[in-house]
Every structure is written in structure tokens, then in C-alpha cells.
Design a protein around this motif. Sequence first.
Motif, mmCIF file in Angstrom:
data_model
loop_
_atom_site.group_PDB
_atom_site.id
_atom_site.type_symbol
_atom_site.label_atom_id
_atom_site.label_comp_id
_atom_site.label_asym_id
_atom_site.label_seq_id
_atom_site.Cartn_x
_atom_site.Cartn_y
_atom_site.Cartn_z
ATOM 1 N N GLY A 133 0.806 -1.216 0.000
ATOM 2 C CA GLY A 133 0.000 0.000 0.000
ATOM 3 C C GLY A 133 0.840 1.267 0.000
ATOM 4 N N VAL A 134 1.942 1.268 0.767
ATOM 5 C CA VAL A 134 2.798 2.453 0.863
ATOM 6 C C VAL A 134 3.666 2.607 -0.380
ATOM 7 C CG1 VAL A 134 4.728 3.492 2.132
ATOM 8 C CG2 VAL A 134 2.812 2.483 3.387
ATOM 9 N N LEU A 135 4.349 1.546 -0.794
ATOM 10 C CA LEU A 135 5.326 1.665 -1.889
ATOM 11 C C LEU A 135 4.684 1.912 -3.246
ATOM 12 C CD1 LEU A 135 8.082 -0.969 -1.028
ATOM 13 C CD2 LEU A 135 8.059 1.485 -0.581
ATOM 14 N N GLN A 136 3.456 1.480 -3.437
ATOM 15 C CA GLN A 136 2.784 1.761 -4.708
ATOM 16 C C GLN A 136 2.604 3.254 -4.929
ATOM 17 O OE1 GLN A 136 -0.735 -0.792 -4.401
ATOM 18 N NE2 GLN A 136 -0.120 -1.797 -6.297
ATOM 19 N N GLN A 137 2.485 4.005 -3.840
ATOM 20 C CA GLN A 137 2.197 5.437 -3.979
ATOM 21 C C GLN A 137 3.339 6.361 -3.554
ATOM 22 O OE1 GLN A 137 -1.799 6.750 -2.836
ATOM 23 N NE2 GLN A 137 -2.323 4.629 -2.317
ATOM 24 N N PHE A 138 4.243 5.859 -2.689
ATOM 25 C CA PHE A 138 5.250 6.757 -2.115
ATOM 26 C C PHE A 138 6.634 6.129 -2.064
ATOM 27 C CE2 PHE A 138 1.166 7.363 0.157
ATOM 28 C CZ PHE A 138 0.872 8.676 -0.227
ATOM 29 N N ARG A 139 7.622 7.019 -1.995
ATOM 30 C CA ARG A 139 8.975 6.633 -1.598
ATOM 31 C C ARG A 139 9.189 7.140 -0.178
ATOM 32 N NH1 ARG A 139 13.469 8.689 -3.621
ATOM 33 N NH2 ARG A 139 14.639 6.816 -3.060
ATOM 34 N N VAL A 140 9.771 6.299 0.668
ATOM 35 C CA VAL A 140 10.086 6.686 2.045
ATOM 36 C C VAL A 140 11.586 6.950 2.097
ATOM 37 C CG1 VAL A 140 10.064 5.988 4.456
ATOM 38 C CG2 VAL A 140 8.200 5.268 2.934
ATOM 39 N N VAL A 141 11.968 8.198 2.332
ATOM 40 C CA VAL A 141 13.372 8.615 2.274
ATOM 41 C C VAL A 141 13.846 8.977 3.683
ATOM 42 C CG1 VAL A 141 15.031 10.213 1.245
ATOM 43 C CG2 VAL A 141 12.974 9.525 -0.038
ATOM 44 N N ALA A 142 14.870 8.292 4.155
ATOM 45 C CA ALA A 142 15.413 8.592 5.480
ATOM 46 C C ALA A 142 15.966 10.012 5.499
ATOM 47 C CB ALA A 142 16.505 7.596 5.833
ATOM 48 N N ALA A 143 15.568 10.795 6.501
ATOM 49 C CA ALA A 143 15.990 12.193 6.586
ATOM 50 C C ALA A 143 17.364 12.339 7.218
ATOM 51 C CB ALA A 143 14.961 12.997 7.373
ATOM 52 N N ALA A 144 17.783 11.345 8.013
ATOM 53 C CA ALA A 144 19.095 11.405 8.665
ATOM 54 C C ALA A 144 20.082 10.538 7.890
ATOM 55 C CB ALA A 144 18.986 10.926 10.102
ATOM 56 N N GLU A 145 21.323 10.997 7.794
ATOM 57 C CA GLU A 145 22.338 10.260 7.041
ATOM 58 C C GLU A 145 23.015 9.182 7.878
ATOM 59 O OE1 GLU A 145 25.079 12.957 5.291
ATOM 60 O OE2 GLU A 145 23.566 13.999 4.075
#
Length: 501
Positions: free
Chosen positions: A464-476
Motif C-alpha cells: 500500500g505504501v510503496l505503490q504510492q510513495f517513496r520513504v526517504v530517510a531524513a538522517a544520514e
Amino acid sequence: MAFTFLTTLIFCILVPLSLFIFTKSKTTSKTSTKLPKSYPIFGSFFAIVKNRDRFVQWSSEIVISTPNLTFPLHRGRGHWIIYTANPANVQHLLKDNFHNYEKGNFFKVNLRDFLGDGIFNSDGQTWKFQRQVASHEFNTKSLRKFVVNVVDSELSERLIPILRKAAVEKTVIDFQDILQRFAFDNICKIAFGYDPGYLSASLPKEKFAVAFEMAVKLSTERFISFTPLIWKIKKAINVGSEKQLKIAIGEIHTFAKKIIREKKQELEHKSSLESVDLLSRFLSSGHSDEDFITDIVISFILAGRDTTSAALTWFFWLLSDRGEVENEILREINGTSEASSVYDEVKDMVYTHATICESMRLYPPVPTDSKEAIGDDVLPDGTAVKKGMRVLYHPYAMGRVEKVWGKDWAEFRPTRWLERAAGVDGKWSFVNRDSFTYPVFQAGPRICLGKEMAFLQMKRVIAGVLQQFRVVAAAETEPVYVADMTAKMKGGFPVRIEERN
């Protein structure tokens, strides 16, 4: 008697002093994996305190460095724990000599106020009876259908809108908190038929959820206490953390019993049990004792509250900078037939299943678990176990054993769980590991009843999440793995959400 009192007094004085010393003297040098020094009375207490902030990692490093993947740790005052990452020992502990190893008094005493005699805090006939009742309900198709409906509703009506809003507004959100809220709503609906609305758009501080979080936190503090006498004294005089714990547990039990009474009334007018919660199923099967039902349902909420959210949190972090793995999952999701049933769809997500297993190999939701010997024993590797001694098996360490996973054990590689099928299409097929080598869901008679339900929920969320969004880590930087009853990211998991074209 005087000597025992003096020993306890000295121990209680030196504990806070030692905590102060080790807090003030931080070091950046790599921790030694040699067996910690043990002293009379105090055992390895000082080494334990020094490594308390990374205890899972420290104990993992030690157990992996030993020839038989097992070592004894003296926690002080004659209390020994045997740590093991040896699959043969785990099989002995959880299956072959199952009847000699119980949850034991350590667990029961620490958790009885919270869980009572629930399934995760009981042994013997009490545990066996609850296991039989729960096992029957977990194997019904109607419950699986109910779980899917609950997950899909929470996903479409709450999680996706929150992620879309974060993407549009380009805000950084704590994805760990979001997933914990998602899981809490899910498990309350599945267990109680009650919707706390914890993942509502305003992200409220829902009273039941806050009380539950507090009870888990303060019960965990009992486990890590070096001097249990202190929390027992605080409980006896009802002060400090024990007073807070009593209030939180009181709120939980009062609320649970209110739901149970309402559910009993509701069931009197219900003609069918198709697609209903666990509480309704237990009540309808003739189990009407409020204390029994309260204990077992609260146990299931505890089990389902953080385990799936912890697994998903680390999954999305591992995926955030591995585009090739993400693309393979997307190909699999998009290749699923729209005409297929939910169960066929989940069954066909072989690569996604492997990715979840690989994520939990490196970051298991429950990094360690222990049992208590009710009689003298000898483990398969020759380690002697005395009556009353705890034996702790270590899933976190077991996912890092080179001779099991290979020299690339530190690499996140989902294909280690897969092989190509023969033929033109060359589809992936899943290669399972036995549950004693990979005890993320326990093993033997106590193996997790909700294992298949957990995989079903996680795959539905991932799709459900990946079909619509990319989740990008904000911290390196790599997040810090910390554990109380379940594993978490220290300080949360800050992410940016990007909509796919």
C-alpha cells in the motif's frame, strides 16, 4: 542474615555510584568481545553497567566470539544467565527439552501486575489451556478475513492520507511513531473490536494508548533493574515509578473490563460470529471470566503492538537507500493480478517476503528471550545448567553468525532467502530456514500464533505504501538499535515522503 543484609546494602549503594561513574566517563573505543571479568558478589556487574546502552550488541559480540556460541554471565550475587546463539541449544531449549524450561519467576514477577496470568506470562496447564483456545481461533478463515479488512481500512483511511499530506507539505515525520500508532489501532480492533483512533489525523494522545505505553515502559524498567529489591520496596510503599505503573495498569484493566462487559451485551443480540474480533470469539466459546479474558487479550495487544511496527520500521530504513531492492519489490507488487484474492496476492509476494525476513535477521523485533530451568540439565554443546538458572537465546546474535549466514552476513541481501525456479519464467521460490536457526518468531510449542497474520499485515502495508510513495530517510547516520520489550530506533525514524509519478 546480617551478611545478606550488608551485601544488599553495599550493592544498593554502589549501583547508583557506578552508574554515575560510567555515565561521566564515555569512551569511543571499540568494546572488547572477551568474556567480561567477574568479581565476588558483584559478578560482571561493572561490565554490564558500562555496556548498558548497547547491551544487545555487546552480548551479541561476546556470544559470537565464543567457540560454541554460548557463554555464562554472572549478573551478581550468584545469579547466572547462560547466553546462547547455538541453534542446537535453541532447539533443545524450545522443543526437545521444552518441559524443563519455563517463562519462570523472573518474567512472572516482573510482569504479573501488567499481564496477570495471560498466555505470555504463564506456564504449565494455565499456558496450555490458553494456547489451545487461542490456537483454534487463530486458525479460522473468518479471523484472517477480519484482519485483512482491519488492515486495509486503517491503511486507506488513515496511513495513506497522513503520508500524502506529508508529501504535499514536504514535512519530516517520525515514521516509527506513525507505524506504532498504525499497529496499535490494528491490534486493538483485532483483539477488542475497539478503535482507539491513535492514527487519526491529529495524532492524538489517546488515553488507553498512553496508559499502555507507560505500563510497557515501567515494566521494562523492572527487567533492567540491577537491584529488584528497590522496585519492590517502591511498590510496597506506592511511590515513584511503581505508583505510576499501578495507575497505568489500573486504567488499562478498568478500560478492558468495560469493553468486555459491553461486548457481552452486544453478543447477546448477535446471530453470527463471522468476521469479528478475538474478544468476541473467546466470549462466545464459553470463556466469560473477566480476569481470564482481560489477561489474555492484553497479552495479545502487547504482542501485536510493537512487533510488526518494529519490523516495518527497520524494513523501510534498510530499503531507503537500496533502490534495486525497492524496484524488485515494486515489480512484484505491480505484477500481482487484480483478480487474485488477498491470500493469493500475499502468497505471490515471494521477494517481499524474503526482504522482510532479511530485515528481521539483522534487526529482529525481539532481540533476546529467556527461559528458566526447572531442573538441572546439560545443553547439547556441553554447557551445564543448574535448576533456577535462566538460559537466554539471542536472535540478534544468531542473525550475525558467519558459519550460518556466510562471510557477507553483514550485507542486506534478500536473495539469500531465494532461489530461481527451473524453467523459462525463472520465478523466485522462497528457501525457508528452520525456526531454531532463525527464532524470530520463537519455535517449538510456543512458536508465535500470529506469525502468518504478521506477515499478511506487513505485506499489505508495504504494498500500500510503496505503490504510492517513496520513504526517504531524513538522517544520514545509521539509527541506533535499542531494545526494551521490543526493538526500536533511538530517537525515532525521521523521514521525508515523496509521491511517485
